[in-house]
Design an enzyme around this catalytic site. Structure first.
Site, PDB file in Angstrom:
ATOM      1  N   CYS A 120      67.321   1.588   7.635  1.00 49.97           N
ATOM      2  CA  CYS A 120      66.681   1.703   8.940  1.00 49.97           C
ATOM      3  C   CYS A 120      66.332   3.310   9.111  1.00 49.97           C
ATOM      4  O   CYS A 120      65.904   3.528  10.192  1.00 49.97           O
ATOM      5  CB  CYS A 120      67.412   1.352   9.843  1.00 49.97           C
ATOM      6  SG  CYS A 120      67.922  -0.590   9.852  1.00 49.97           S
TER       7      CYS A 120
ATOM      8  N   LYS B 150      62.145   1.505  20.447  1.00 48.48           N
ATOM      9  CA  LYS B 150      62.653   0.265  19.960  1.00 48.48           C
ATOM     10  C   LYS B 150      62.450  -0.765  21.205  1.00 48.48           C
ATOM     11  O   LYS B 150      62.455  -1.813  21.146  1.00 48.48           O
ATOM     12  CB  LYS B 150      63.585   0.109  19.123  1.00 48.48           C
ATOM     13  CG  LYS B 150      63.552   0.716  17.751  1.00 48.48           C
ATOM     14  CD  LYS B 150      64.929   0.845  17.152  1.00 48.48           C
ATOM     15  CE  LYS B 150      64.764   1.588  15.748  1.00 48.48           C
ATOM     16  NZ  LYS B 150      65.056   2.981  16.122  1.00 48.48           N
TER      17      LYS B 150
ATOM     18  N   GLU C 272      75.471   6.574  19.470  1.00 46.74           N
ATOM     19  CA  GLU C 272      74.461   7.780  19.493  1.00 46.74           C
ATOM     20  C   GLU C 272      74.528   8.484  20.822  1.00 46.74           C
ATOM     21  O   GLU C 272      74.401   9.737  20.864  1.00 46.74           O
ATOM     22  CB  GLU C 272      73.075   6.910  19.330  1.00 46.74           C
ATOM     23  CG  GLU C 272      72.146   7.854  19.560  1.00 46.74           C
ATOM     24  CD  GLU C 272      70.662   7.515  19.131  1.00 46.74           C
ATOM     25  OE1 GLU C 272      70.504   6.155  19.097  1.00 46.74           O
ATOM     26  OE2 GLU C 272      69.689   8.139  18.680  1.00 46.74           O
TER      27      GLU C 272
ATOM     28  N   HIS D  66      62.659  -3.304  16.020  1.00 52.97           N
ATOM     29  CA  HIS D  66      62.898  -2.483  15.091  1.00 52.97           C
ATOM     30  C   HIS D  66      62.154  -2.677  13.825  1.00 52.97           C
ATOM     31  O   HIS D  66      62.469  -3.903  13.272  1.00 52.97           O
ATOM     32  CB  HIS D  66      64.671  -2.381  14.876  1.00 52.97           C
ATOM     33  CG  HIS D  66      65.386  -1.513  14.058  1.00 52.97           C
ATOM     34  ND1 HIS D  66      64.424  -0.753  13.214  1.00 52.97           N
ATOM     35  CD2 HIS D  66      66.544  -1.227  13.830  1.00 52.97           C
ATOM     36  CE1 HIS D  66      65.334   0.163  12.633  1.00 52.97           C
ATOM     37  NE2 HIS D  66      66.907  -0.328  13.033  1.00 52.97           N
TER      38      HIS D  66
ATOM     39  N   HIS E 217      67.518   6.688  18.025  1.00 57.55           N
ATOM     40  CA  HIS E 217      67.489   5.607  17.296  1.00 57.55           C
ATOM     41  C   HIS E 217      67.402   4.181  18.274  1.00 57.55           C
ATOM     42  O   HIS E 217      66.749   3.259  17.761  1.00 57.55           O
ATOM     43  CB  HIS E 217      68.541   5.612  16.358  1.00 57.55           C
ATOM     44  CG  HIS E 217      68.719   4.677  15.333  1.00 57.55           C
ATOM     45  ND1 HIS E 217      67.550   4.245  14.369  1.00 57.55           N
ATOM     46  CD2 HIS E 217      69.443   3.419  14.839  1.00 57.55           C
ATOM     47  CE1 HIS E 217      67.559   3.266  13.617  1.00 57.55           C
ATOM     48  NE2 HIS E 217      68.892   2.655  13.758  1.00 57.55           N
TER      49      HIS E 217
ATOM     50  N   PHE F 242      71.876   1.179   7.901  1.00 48.16           N
ATOM     51  CA  PHE F 242      72.918   0.696   7.131  1.00 48.16           C
ATOM     52  C   PHE F 242      73.582   1.521   5.825  1.00 48.16           C
ATOM     53  O   PHE F 242      72.655   2.249   5.276  1.00 48.16           O
ATOM     54  CB  PHE F 242      72.783  -0.665   6.421  1.00 48.16           C
ATOM     55  CG  PHE F 242      72.880  -1.736   7.492  1.00 48.16           C
ATOM     56  CD1 PHE F 242      73.081  -1.697   8.936  1.00 48.16           C
ATOM     57  CD2 PHE F 242      72.572  -3.251   7.453  1.00 48.16           C
ATOM     58  CE1 PHE F 242      73.200  -2.391   9.935  1.00 48.16           C
ATOM     59  CE2 PHE F 242      72.686  -4.203   8.380  1.00 48.16           C
ATOM     60  CZ  PHE F 242      72.888  -3.900   9.532  1.00 48.16           C
TER      61      PHE F 242
END
Lengths: 79, 413
Positions: free
Chosen positions: B163, B335, B314, B340, B303, B399
């Site tokens: 991502c 997002k 975050e 996403h 993010h 990830f």
């Protein structure tokens, strides 16, 4: 299968696989020269011919299949 | 030091098939999330996604032959690249092909092509596997196609960073220009992985929202009741140029890229470390490399995935890096409206940041209703906000524990 029927099917397959309009294709259409097909396009097209007509086309015969007419002749002989 | 500026933007997203339509929609709080139409979802517990709508590659400068040879992911990316190059006004008259390149990537590559061919092989046999399988599937092919179509003969790479891919691609392109390996780079990423198979994989990982009855408000980053991200698809491309060559051709400049940081959590393979150490480290490196102080940053494009763990980690990381200045920061999540787009997310968010700096406006975080004590920053929940933007950061985490952050600044010579 009648030649006319084979021709119809070959033209439809070539149009689909080689990104052309069926109406623009004739027996004289050359895949590389007229449709700008490369070796991967031709492999894809030949595999579809094999599947559609249930025939085996060995690699050494690929040289013989350059035009719509070549394809129809070849398949007619095999059937 | 060679400086790098952004001169062109392009995108295909669930909210529109150009950057401009996508940008306008996020400014107006419009959601791109809806019920999945591409496949049967009756046996899936996730039935919503951000699908690209009404996309016809023939409308975006591609012909039938190109379409036949490429997976849809390359088509999204090429559409965005064509738009970005046109937007930048650059043409082959202005760039040397040997010094122009491409840092374009994708997470899942041609996954739809892969699935179709695998299914055909299982059902009928290897004879049904297309000779186009491999070139359609490989993850570096979209970049390869962009370089073929635009004669970019210089630097090329396609990173794999889950991502964070879009942001890493951008940083890679930035570094190629700064280090004198190129003068112009087409950078970005694309994703077309809204398939039954991939949805099942993410859903079984418990990463996705199951708010199937309310798709438009399902993505709710930083909200107390957030329950996962929404899988989306699309592509975004930015044209990067060395500052002097951009100025010499009279280019219109959106913003300058001024810093970057990439780090690894080195903790868990999917979860961010709870203390956000990798995120903290990446943001700190970005500040260091740009020479900026925390107080000089006005906005962070987060993010902000809408998962419990990301948004809390975050927030904690931002608080740690920015300390007393955290309260003055505006933080928002693209997002919240687009879901996403995986690899494409960071690329689109970078494009959004560039446009935000140019227009001096930030979009808000949609679908925020209830306060969560673990998420206590100013998320701009009321809608877009006009404000002075001198320096901005964009966060992307993926990830594998990868954290990628880039800094962007208002351009002045």
């Amino acid at each position: 299968m009648e030649r006319q029927e084979i021709l119809r099917k070959v033209i439809d397959l070539a149009a689909d696989k080689l990104a052309a309009e069926a109406d623009d294709l004739s027996e004289n259409t050359n895949f590389e020269e007229d449709l700008n097909a490369d070796s991967i396009d031709l492999t894809d097209f030949i595999m579809e011919l094999e599947s559609e007509f249930d025939v085996e086309i060995p690699d050494e015969d690929l040289e013989k299949i350059k035009t719509v007419k070549n394809s129809v002749d070849y398949i007619q002989k095999k059937l | 030091m060679r400086r790098v500026v952004i001169t062109g933007l392009g995108a295909v997203t669930p909210n529109g098939n150009t950057f401009e339509t996508s940008w306008n929609s996020v400014l107006s709080f419009k959601s791109g999330i809806s019920e999945i139409t591409k496949f049967d979802t009756s046996d899936l517990n996730v039935k919503i996604a951000g699908e690209v709508k009404g996309f016809d590659p023939l409308d975006h400068g591609m012909d039938r032959k190109f379409v036949k040879r490429t997976d849809i992911v390359s088509q999204y990316i090429l559409a965005a690249a064509n738009e970005a190059l046109q937007d930048s006004g650059i043409s082959e008259n202005y760039y040397k092909p040997q010094r122009s390149g491409c840092t374009v990537a994708t997470g899942f590559g041609g996954i739809e092509t892969y699935e179709q061919n695998y299914e055909a092989m299982l059902k009928i046999g290897p004879k049904k596997v297309s000779p186009f399988l491999v070139p359609k599937f490989l993850t570096n092919m979209p970049g390869g196609w962009v370089s073929v179509q635009h004669n970019l003969q210089g630097y090329i790479s396609s990173c794999a960073a889950a991502c964070a891919t879009g942001t890493v691609s951008l940083i890679d392109g930035f570094r190629a220009i700064r280090d004198n390996g190129a003068d112009m780079i087409v950078a970005g990423a694309g994703e077309a992985s809204v398939t039954r198979h991939v949805i099942a994989g993410f859903a079984n990982l418990k990463a996705l929202s199951t708010k199937n009855d309310t798709p438009e408000s399902a993505s709710s980053p930083f909200d107390r009741d957030r329950d996962g991200f929404i899988l989306s698809e699309g592509a975004a491309i930015l044209v990067l140029e060395e500052m002097d060559s951009a100025l010499n051709r009279g280019a219109d400049i959106y913003a300058e890229i001024t810093g970057w940081g990439i780090t690894s959590d080195a903790s868990h393979f999917t979860h961010p470390s709870e203390d956000g150490r990798g995120m903290v480290n990446a943001m700190n490196l970005t500040l260091e490399s740009s020479g900026l102080k925390p107080k000089s940053i006005q906005y962070i494009n987060a993010h902000g995935t809408s998962t419990k763990i990301n948004d809390a980690a975050e927030t904690k990381a931002i608080r740690k890096v920015f300390g007393d200045c955290a309260g003055k920061l505006v933080v928002s999540s693209t997002k919240s409206m687009l879901g996403h787009m995986l690899s494409a997310a960071g690329a689109f968010e970078a494009a959004v940041v560039a446009k935000s700096i140019k227009e001096q406006v930030v979009h808000g975080t949609a679908n925020y209703r209830n306060f969560d004590e673990n998420c206590d920053l100013d998320y701009c929940v009321e809608g877009h906000r006009r404000m002075t933007l001198e320096n901005v950061m964009s966060n992307s985490f993926g990830f594998g524990g990868i954290n990628a952050v880039a800094a962007f600044s208002r351009f002045s010579v």
